[in-house]
Motif scaffolding. Sequence first.
Motif, PDB file in Angstrom:
ATOM      1  N   CYS A  58       2.876  -3.002  15.793  1.00  0.00           N
ATOM      2  CA  CYS A  58       2.756  -2.210  17.023  1.00  0.00           C
ATOM      3  C   CYS A  58       1.880  -0.997  16.744  1.00  0.00           C
ATOM      4  CB  CYS A  58       4.118  -1.679  17.465  1.00  0.00           C
ATOM      5  SG  CYS A  58       5.333  -2.945  17.781  1.00  0.00           S
ATOM      6  N   GLY A  59       1.161  -0.545  17.759  1.00  0.00           N
ATOM      7  CA  GLY A  59       0.407   0.715  17.670  1.00  0.00           C
ATOM      8  C   GLY A  59      -0.526   0.754  16.470  1.00  0.00           C
ATOM      9  N   SER A  61       0.097   0.313  13.363  1.00  0.00           N
ATOM     10  CA  SER A  61       0.299  -0.788  12.414  1.00  0.00           C
ATOM     11  C   SER A  61      -0.452  -2.043  12.880  1.00  0.00           C
ATOM     12  CB  SER A  61       1.796  -1.093  12.266  1.00  0.00           C
ATOM     13  OG  SER A  61       2.445   0.043  11.736  1.00  0.00           O
ATOM     14  N   ILE A 104       3.697  -5.763   9.838  1.00  0.00           N
ATOM     15  CA  ILE A 104       3.213  -4.484   9.330  1.00  0.00           C
ATOM     16  C   ILE A 104       3.986  -3.372  10.044  1.00  0.00           C
ATOM     17  CG2 ILE A 104       1.137  -3.075   8.967  1.00  0.00           C
ATOM     18  CD1 ILE A 104      -0.459  -5.747   9.720  1.00  0.00           C
ATOM     19  N   SER A 105       4.654  -2.524   9.273  1.00  0.00           N
ATOM     20  CA  SER A 105       5.456  -1.463   9.901  1.00  0.00           C
ATOM     21  C   SER A 105       5.706  -0.333   8.921  1.00  0.00           C
ATOM     22  CB  SER A 105       6.793  -2.053  10.368  1.00  0.00           C
ATOM     23  OG  SER A 105       7.634  -1.053  10.852  1.00  0.00           O
ATOM     24  N   GLN A 106       5.363   0.874   9.317  1.00  0.00           N
ATOM     25  CA  GLN A 106       5.646   2.028   8.471  1.00  0.00           C
ATOM     26  C   GLN A 106       7.150   2.154   8.265  1.00  0.00           C
ATOM     27  OE1 GLN A 106       6.982   5.484   7.129  1.00  0.00           O
ATOM     28  NE2 GLN A 106       7.181   5.355   9.337  1.00  0.00           N
ATOM     29  N   SER A 107       7.872   2.192   9.399  1.00  0.00           N
ATOM     30  CA  SER A 107       9.318   2.444   9.333  1.00  0.00           C
ATOM     31  C   SER A 107      10.087   1.228   8.841  1.00  0.00           C
ATOM     32  CB  SER A 107       9.837   2.827  10.720  1.00  0.00           C
ATOM     33  OG  SER A 107       9.580   1.763  11.627  1.00  0.00           O
ATOM     34  N   GLY A 108       9.560   0.051   9.146  1.00  0.00           N
ATOM     35  CA  GLY A 108      10.301  -1.182   8.815  1.00  0.00           C
ATOM     36  C   GLY A 108      11.453  -1.405   9.769  1.00  0.00           C
ATOM     37  N   THR A 110      10.971  -1.127  13.521  1.00  0.00           N
ATOM     38  CA  THR A 110      10.486  -1.192  14.908  1.00  0.00           C
ATOM     39  C   THR A 110      11.026  -2.458  15.584  1.00  0.00           C
ATOM     40  OG1 THR A 110       8.528   0.060  14.331  1.00  0.00           O
ATOM     41  CG2 THR A 110       8.370  -1.285  16.309  1.00  0.00           C
ATOM     42  N   VAL A 156       5.140  12.259  13.794  1.00  0.00           N
ATOM     43  CA  VAL A 156       5.291  11.064  14.645  1.00  0.00           C
ATOM     44  C   VAL A 156       4.011  10.236  14.593  1.00  0.00           C
ATOM     45  CG1 VAL A 156       5.457  10.319  17.063  1.00  0.00           C
ATOM     46  CG2 VAL A 156       7.050  12.036  16.180  1.00  0.00           C
ATOM     47  N   SER A 158       1.072   8.476  13.028  1.00  0.00           N
ATOM     48  CA  SER A 158       0.905   7.859  11.702  1.00  0.00           C
ATOM     49  C   SER A 158      -0.536   8.002  11.197  1.00  0.00           C
ATOM     50  CB  SER A 158       1.271   6.375  11.823  1.00  0.00           C
ATOM     51  OG  SER A 158       1.216   5.759  10.568  1.00  0.00           O
ATOM     52  N   LEU A 246      -6.228   6.001  19.980  1.00  0.00           N
ATOM     53  CA  LEU A 246      -4.762   6.133  20.016  1.00  0.00           C
ATOM     54  C   LEU A 246      -4.343   7.508  19.473  1.00  0.00           C
ATOM     55  CD1 LEU A 246      -1.923   4.899  20.488  1.00  0.00           C
ATOM     56  CD2 LEU A 246      -2.042   3.944  18.195  1.00  0.00           C
ATOM     57  N   LYS A 247      -4.944   7.912  18.349  1.00  0.00           N
ATOM     58  CA  LYS A 247      -4.621   9.232  17.768  1.00  0.00           C
ATOM     59  C   LYS A 247      -4.900  10.334  18.777  1.00  0.00           C
ATOM     60  CE  LYS A 247      -2.935   7.867  15.160  1.00  0.00           C
ATOM     61  NZ  LYS A 247      -2.204   7.042  14.258  1.00  0.00           N
ATOM     62  N   VAL A 371      10.700   3.380  16.743  1.00  0.00           N
ATOM     63  CA  VAL A 371      11.026   2.828  18.063  1.00  0.00           C
ATOM     64  C   VAL A 371      11.974   1.643  17.870  1.00  0.00           C
ATOM     65  CG1 VAL A 371      10.057   1.941  20.238  1.00  0.00           C
ATOM     66  CG2 VAL A 371       8.754   3.585  18.866  1.00  0.00           C
TER      67      VAL A 371
HETATM   68  C1  F6R Z   1       0.831   6.030  16.259  1.00  0.00           C
HETATM   69  C2  F6R Z   1       2.132   5.568  15.770  1.00  0.00           C
HETATM   70  C3  F6R Z   1       2.748   4.361  16.410  1.00  0.00           C
HETATM   71  C4  F6R Z   1       3.376   3.446  15.334  1.00  0.00           C
HETATM   72  C5  F6R Z   1       4.139   2.300  15.994  1.00  0.00           C
HETATM   73  C6  F6R Z   1       4.664   1.329  14.975  1.00  0.00           C
HETATM   74  O1  F6R Z   1       0.395   7.132  15.564  1.00  0.00           O
HETATM   75  O2  F6R Z   1       2.693   6.133  14.876  1.00  0.00           O
HETATM   76  O3  F6R Z   1       1.813   3.657  17.189  1.00  0.00           O
HETATM   77  O4  F6R Z   1       2.352   2.963  14.523  1.00  0.00           O
HETATM   78  O5  F6R Z   1       5.195   2.821  16.756  1.00  0.00           O
HETATM   79  O6  F6R Z   1       5.548   1.943  14.092  1.00  0.00           O
HETATM   80  P1  F6R Z   1       5.927   1.267  12.721  1.00  0.00           P
HETATM   81  O7  F6R Z   1       4.704   1.236  11.902  1.00  0.00           O
HETATM   82  O8  F6R Z   1       6.986   2.152  12.132  1.00  0.00           O
HETATM   83  O9  F6R Z   1       6.410  -0.105  13.031  1.00  0.00           O
END
Ligand code: F6R
Length: 374
Positions: A58-59, A61, A104-108, A110, A156, A158, A246-247, A371
């Motif tokens: 998402c977003g 990622s 692909i997910s920063q938080s893991g 979403t 918030v 990324s 997006l940024k 999210v």
């Molecule tokens: C944009 C941003 C969001 C996340 C998206 C996915 O700056 O931070 O678009 O990239 O909500 O989040 P993750 O990577 O945690 O799944």
Amino acid sequence: KKGSHRTFMEKEIFEQPGAAQSALFSRVDSNQRRIRLGGIAEHMDELLQCRRVFLVGCGTSYHAGMMAETVIERLCGYSVTSVLASHFIDCLPHVGPGDMCVFISQSGSTADTIAALEYANKCDALTVGIVNTVGSSIYRQTDCGVHINAGYEASVCSTKAYTCQCVSLLMIALCIHFEQRLRQNQPVSDLYDEIFDGIITLPDALSEALDESKHIHEIAKKISAASSCLVLGRGFSYSVAREGALKIKEVSYIHAEGIAAGELKHGTLALVCDDIPLVFVAPCDRYMPKMQNAVAQCTARRTDKAKDGVVIITDDTAWVSAGFKSVIKTPRVHEMVQPLVSCVPLQLLALYLCEERGFDVDKPRNLAKSVTVE
Ligand code: F6R
Ligand code: UD1
């Protein structure tokens, strides 16, 4: 802790050379010129049997997936599609054994990405995670994966996680290519060597890109009153245009659209006028002549002779000689690694636009870092 930085977003943007170094740390074998990823080594046989790859997120990622799509396709020979996690669960594509689905997910954590992963697991696809958070849901539910080692991301918005996601995806592509060639008793391709060199020098290139921060702040001051802006790129830079837009919208609340420059004449050109700043991501790659054409198409429809509202992100100084005032210089790296470097000025531009407009950079309105509901 923010240290000497005013905001977490600023701190995390400037941490990127170190974060990229951590993603690469002890995974790059410089002597043998190969990448060793403990997270996928045990599943190499299955990875090599795959024919198709879906890059899901998402977003930001999702944009990391877009960035890596062509590299994985060219290096590994798979058919690769990047797809939004929400779209994946809406459309439920036919996936199964022989397909690799990369989440692909920063938080893991979403929700949409987890739902897409659960579907792929049910379909018996090979599931691979690219996550920053050790122990997260996506880490636990994937067959294998890579931790991106970006370190804790507080803002918030990324930034450093995006860079490390892209680096990790490129490392996976290199790793698979090396193994494919090893098993065929073949040497690695020239493209492998070029991308390998590109990523090991990336931390230095990112530092050099950050050196332009003051100049970018001055540019942000000139365009901060805009209510809308367009970010244009093509080929390898299209994903960067999308990520940059997006940024900008996320933190500065300026409406921003990331446009494929090749699509200008199919609609967007109607919007081009003096009131809308245009940001071109135009590195000196194989698409340069076409980008020059896109810039000419747009400037012909503007009257501002100083061209203050036209920002060019590039590694080619010819733009300055051509009379453009707002040229942001990036170091030159391989064209497929360039998106990682070109994204830095856009992150900084978004940061400074937000500061100039007086908003809270680290807590954009209506948004949450993680999210966890669809
Ligand atoms: C944009 C941003 C969001 C996340 C998206 C996915 O700056 O931070 O678009 O990239 O909500 O989040 P993750 O990577 O945690 O799944
Ligand atoms: C480990 C270190 C890493 C270091 C590297 C090189 C940890 C958590 N990892 O990484 O910081 O840079 O050694 O010394 O300390 N996995 C999933 N799904 C995911 C992500 C990972 O299943 O989404 C699994 C992997 O398949 C693997 C395990 O988690 O079994 C650890 O992955 P990773 O941290 O990437 O492995 P290393 O490269 O060995």
